[in-house]
Design an enzyme around this catalytic site. Sequence first.
Site, PDB file in Angstrom:
ATOM      1  N   TYR A  89       0.837  -1.193   0.000  1.00  0.00           N
ATOM      2  CA  TYR A  89       0.000   0.000   0.000  1.00  0.00           C
ATOM      3  C   TYR A  89       0.875   1.248   0.000  1.00  0.00           C
ATOM      4  O   TYR A  89       2.002   1.242   0.503  1.00  0.00           O
ATOM      5  CB  TYR A  89      -0.844   0.057   1.268  1.00  0.00           C
ATOM      6  CG  TYR A  89      -2.078  -0.794   1.304  1.00  0.00           C
ATOM      7  CD1 TYR A  89      -3.091  -0.649   0.362  1.00  0.00           C
ATOM      8  CD2 TYR A  89      -2.272  -1.717   2.333  1.00  0.00           C
ATOM      9  CE1 TYR A  89      -4.249  -1.396   0.429  1.00  0.00           C
ATOM     10  CE2 TYR A  89      -3.438  -2.466   2.418  1.00  0.00           C
ATOM     11  CZ  TYR A  89      -4.422  -2.310   1.457  1.00  0.00           C
ATOM     12  OH  TYR A  89      -5.570  -3.045   1.537  1.00  0.00           O
ATOM     13  N   GLU A 135      -5.834  -1.100   8.136  1.00  0.00           N
ATOM     14  CA  GLU A 135      -5.715  -0.929   9.583  1.00  0.00           C
ATOM     15  C   GLU A 135      -4.734   0.197   9.913  1.00  0.00           C
ATOM     16  O   GLU A 135      -4.027   0.164  10.912  1.00  0.00           O
ATOM     17  CB  GLU A 135      -5.307  -2.233  10.283  1.00  0.00           C
ATOM     18  CG  GLU A 135      -6.397  -3.267  10.319  1.00  0.00           C
ATOM     19  CD  GLU A 135      -6.551  -4.009   9.008  1.00  0.00           C
ATOM     20  OE1 GLU A 135      -7.652  -3.939   8.425  1.00  0.00           O
ATOM     21  OE2 GLU A 135      -5.600  -4.646   8.565  1.00  0.00           O
ATOM     22  N   ASN A 193      -9.792   1.061  -2.794  1.00  0.00           N
ATOM     23  CA  ASN A 193      -9.703  -0.229  -2.104  1.00  0.00           C
ATOM     24  C   ASN A 193     -11.047  -0.604  -1.504  1.00  0.00           C
ATOM     25  O   ASN A 193     -11.614   0.159  -0.726  1.00  0.00           O
ATOM     26  CB  ASN A 193      -8.657  -0.180  -0.982  1.00  0.00           C
ATOM     27  CG  ASN A 193      -8.471  -1.533  -0.331  1.00  0.00           C
ATOM     28  OD1 ASN A 193      -8.335  -2.545  -1.023  1.00  0.00           O
ATOM     29  ND2 ASN A 193      -8.479  -1.574   0.984  1.00  0.00           N
ATOM     30  N   GLU A 194     -11.557  -1.760  -1.912  1.00  0.00           N
ATOM     31  CA  GLU A 194     -12.821  -2.292  -1.381  1.00  0.00           C
ATOM     32  C   GLU A 194     -13.917  -1.219  -1.355  1.00  0.00           C
ATOM     33  O   GLU A 194     -14.622  -1.034  -0.367  1.00  0.00           O
ATOM     34  CB  GLU A 194     -12.597  -2.890   0.012  1.00  0.00           C
ATOM     35  CG  GLU A 194     -11.731  -4.140  -0.045  1.00  0.00           C
ATOM     36  CD  GLU A 194     -11.567  -4.818   1.307  1.00  0.00           C
ATOM     37  OE1 GLU A 194     -11.658  -4.122   2.336  1.00  0.00           O
ATOM     38  OE2 GLU A 194     -11.351  -6.028   1.326  1.00  0.00           O
ATOM     39  N   GLU A 274      -6.461 -10.519  -1.607  1.00  0.00           N
ATOM     40  CA  GLU A 274      -6.168 -10.579  -0.175  1.00  0.00           C
ATOM     41  C   GLU A 274      -6.605 -11.941   0.344  1.00  0.00           C
ATOM     42  O   GLU A 274      -7.755 -12.137   0.719  1.00  0.00           O
ATOM     43  CB  GLU A 274      -6.902  -9.470   0.606  1.00  0.00           C
ATOM     44  CG  GLU A 274      -6.360  -8.081   0.404  1.00  0.00           C
ATOM     45  CD  GLU A 274      -7.018  -7.065   1.335  1.00  0.00           C
ATOM     46  OE1 GLU A 274      -7.773  -7.488   2.235  1.00  0.00           O
ATOM     47  OE2 GLU A 274      -6.781  -5.868   1.151  1.00  0.00           O
ATOM     48  N   TYR A 339      -0.149  -9.873  12.869  1.00  0.00           N
ATOM     49  CA  TYR A 339      -1.144 -10.478  11.971  1.00  0.00           C
ATOM     50  C   TYR A 339      -1.088 -11.999  11.935  1.00  0.00           C
ATOM     51  O   TYR A 339      -1.731 -12.634  11.121  1.00  0.00           O
ATOM     52  CB  TYR A 339      -0.970  -9.911  10.543  1.00  0.00           C
ATOM     53  CG  TYR A 339      -2.265  -9.787   9.776  1.00  0.00           C
ATOM     54  CD1 TYR A 339      -3.084  -8.680   9.921  1.00  0.00           C
ATOM     55  CD2 TYR A 339      -2.673 -10.779   8.894  1.00  0.00           C
ATOM     56  CE1 TYR A 339      -4.276  -8.562   9.225  1.00  0.00           C
ATOM     57  CE2 TYR A 339      -3.872 -10.668   8.191  1.00  0.00           C
ATOM     58  CZ  TYR A 339      -4.659  -9.556   8.365  1.00  0.00           C
ATOM     59  OH  TYR A 339      -5.838  -9.440   7.665  1.00  0.00           O
TER      60      TYR A 339
END
Length: 657
Positions: A89, A135, A193-194, A274, A339
Amino acid sequence: MGRLAESRRLPSVMLRLLFPLAGLAAVFRAETIPQRSFEIDYNCDCFVKDGRPFRYISGSIHYSRVPRYYWKDRLLKMKMAGLDAIQTYVPWNYHEPQVDMYDFSGDKDLEYFLQLANDTGLLVILRAGPYICAEWDMGGLPAWLLEKKSIVLRSSDSDYLAAVEKWMGVLLPKMRPHLYQNGGPIIMVQVENEYGSYFACDYDYLRSLLKLFRQYLGDEVVLFTTDGASRFHLKCGALQGLYATVDFAPGGNVTAAFLAQRGSEPTGPLVNSEFYTGWLDHWGHRHSVVPAQTIAKTLNEILARGANVNLYMFIGGTNFAYWNGANMPYMPQPTSYDYDAPLSEAGDLTEKYFALREVIGMYKQLPEGLIPPTTPKFAYGKVCLQKVGTVVEALDRLSPAGPVKSTYPLTFVQLKQYFGFVLYRTTLPKNCTEPTQLSSPLNGVHDRAYVSVDGVPQGVLERDKSLMINITGKAGTNLDILVENMGRVNFGRYNNDFKGLVSNLTLDQDILVEWEIYPLDIDGAVNHDINSHLYRPKRSVGNPLSYEAPTFYTGRLSIPGGIPDLPQDTYVKFPGWTKGQIWINGFNLGRYWPARGPQLTLYVPRNILVSSLPNNITVLELEHSPCSTQACEIEFVDKPNINATTQYENYAPPPLC
């Protein structure tokens, strides 16, 4: 010069014969060496790279969460796992923290990161935003966008689009030389994004982005979108001219997920952009863990279908400083972005790394050579800290310009203070000899406020959780409210997340007015002078030895001499401490909150440590230190603990991001 001189001595007839032959040779070379290309073949349902069918296996790494010092180590480990590509990103707010102030240096040197990936033999899938989620604070959007309160983020709102166009006019020209067809590693660029998960559903916005990306990157680069694997999410997320891909977790129905993509892209390559190797954490909830066997099984199913896949995350990294985001209902994420990924937060090789590498090896030739080992960690031991003053005592140093005066509270954005802390001060309008109710009736504390009267701590107000406390004090004494921005919402319709006192406070039903508001530049103060004359405490008369008010502590870590390869990575833990922020040699390591968990230790990369001099440590403890009852110390250990078993709140899984 010698060759040029020789050519001058050749007979002119011979020269006339040689030059046409040289021209024919150049034409022949151009025809035999294919032009670098990466495109979609809708007939063969695949990508085509340099004229040949191509399937990528990629992994996510965020350069903003890994120190530049370790970029090469992490990239090489990803390459040795069998990955063809990495995905990253670009956080807009990381590079333009203030309007027209751009930073692409040091840990923010994106072009150097891309060059390293190229040198390592990894292709790059660039997720350029402008919104990224991740996030990350405000999903990567800069908070200064909120200075126009009516702005509609992620839409064709003219104010928002004007800012996006200006930013992309800086970013995308830097990216163009790094496109694959121009000799660089970037094979694909994601737009937004999304977007199908956002309430606006503004096709004009997506069309504006498409036009903008084409303007700066040209017509050859593959532009794509990513959305949840359902027709609902793809409805507003997909747009003609942008190749629609999906994301989904392990353990589900792979066939059904790709059928959702086929609803938008009847032909072309199957892509999971993803594929989740783990999951995100929140303060006060359990650390997320996803078994390696579950991920390996679904990865095998994806690859068996010939699909392309990006493993999110392959290494998570760290939310240093104030960069973590939050989800709604308001749940901020911790400093660690481990993560449960194949490479740990510190880049350690895990069981999951080797399990996924084994699956990848079933479908392609793994690279030969040694995998870089897990970096060594060192337990430097305990460091004694000493109190140097409260925030109120150090106010003239932390806010040298003095207060902004306002009848009613101002938000962080109105103060152009986008991160960290702001101190709000007013005076008690009446005697509160008996406990009197101080409240935030409209849930206006964003996000956590530490309340004191004349230097005496009174309690904590917290967004969504604690909207009222009782206070005592005399009329005319200072009521100080230190407000902490805990991270802006990164997903959904509420990412226009204002910080500070965003509505009035009341004292026994009466609205408090006439505020003095101090924006605090703690990072600047820590960097200018950590230990000697930063704090000149003006001792509060009422409670000179209080360890309860937000207080600074300092100490020094000396790296042992005579031991090779020091400094090394380490972790710092906070026995008996409650919640706060820590800096080492001026580097803002992030938030600690062992009282809430699950993270008890913070990762300390070796590059911020020195062995030639003592390392300066500054801790801002916001609530309660151990220093009045036990040892006033922190400890550097060689093992992390991000999965502490403490009391957890009721937990609802956050949305995909």
